[in-house]
Scaffold this motif. Structure first.
Motif: not given
Length: 218
Positions: A42-43, A62-64, A84-86, A98-100
């Motif tokens: 996770s971020l 980072d985009y959330l 995943d949630k940060v 996290h928009l990853y």
């Protein structure tokens, strides 16, 4: 379907990534600068307690997105994968996702609205910056950001079917694989490319500070 580079134009919120002791995998990253490092787990983030926006960017790039927006995207069938949630520094989950993704568009055939500076000569994937026309405060002339234009000669159909958002091959800013002198460890972030389907939903939500630049595909 059209695709767009999305840019968050508001004030960044919170810290994330390297500065918060997030772990990264460097197996496929540039051996010189570290560009292309992949997230491991996770971020980790800091200073998100007062964040109330549904879509924003951290100071580290980072985009959330909020839990509320995540639910709406899933309900509308937008392909965002298993985000995943940060977490905070104690690994407690927060209410942002996290928009990853690890899916990337290929290198552009050509572009405008970007300049290249101090680029790593090993990978040549970092060192991209927005091109601007500097204004004049005394004459009340604002600084103007040149519109982005990314061009592609062809895009793999199977790739486009997998998701509604992607990374660009090009990474914004500079990377440092090792901390040396005044340099801290940092991995340049790619631009975020979204499908027309995702763009429509984001616009329907009337989110603030989002700018979309259309991509040209020959």
């Amino acid at each position: 379907m059209e695709y767009f580079v999305i840019t968050y134009t508001g004030k960044p919120i919170g810290e994330s990534g390297e500065s918060c002791s997030t772990e990264y995998i460097l197996d496929e990253a540039c051996e010189t600068c570290g560009t292309g490092a992949k997230l491991s787990g996770s971020l980790k983030t800091k200073k998100l307690n007062k964040a109330k926006k549904n879509f924003f960017q951290t100071v580290d790039g980072d985009y959330l997105i909020s839990e509320e927006l995540h639910i709406k995207l899933v309900e509308k069938g937008i392909k965002i994968g298993d985000l995943d949630k940060v977490v905070d520094f104690k690994n407690n989950q927060l209410t942002f996702y996290h928009l990853y993704t690890e899916l990337s568009f290929p290198k552009t055939t050509n572009f405008s609205g970007l300049i290249i500076d101090s680029q790593c000569q090993t990978c040549k994937r970092n060192g991209y910056f927005n091109d601007v026309i500097i204004g004049d405060l005394e004459k009340n002339i604002p600084t103007k950001v040149i519109p982005l234009e990314l061009n592609y000669s062809d895009l793999n159909l199977d790739l486009k079917k997998q998701s509604d958002f992607f990374n660009s091959w090009e990474h914004m800013g500079l990377s440092n694989r090792e901390a040396k002198g005044n340099l801290v460890v940092r991995y340049a972030r790619p631009m975020l490319i979204v499908s027309e389907r995702l763009k429509i939903v984001l616009e329907e939500e009337r989110l603030e500070n989002l700018k979309f630049d259309v991509i040209k595909i020959d």
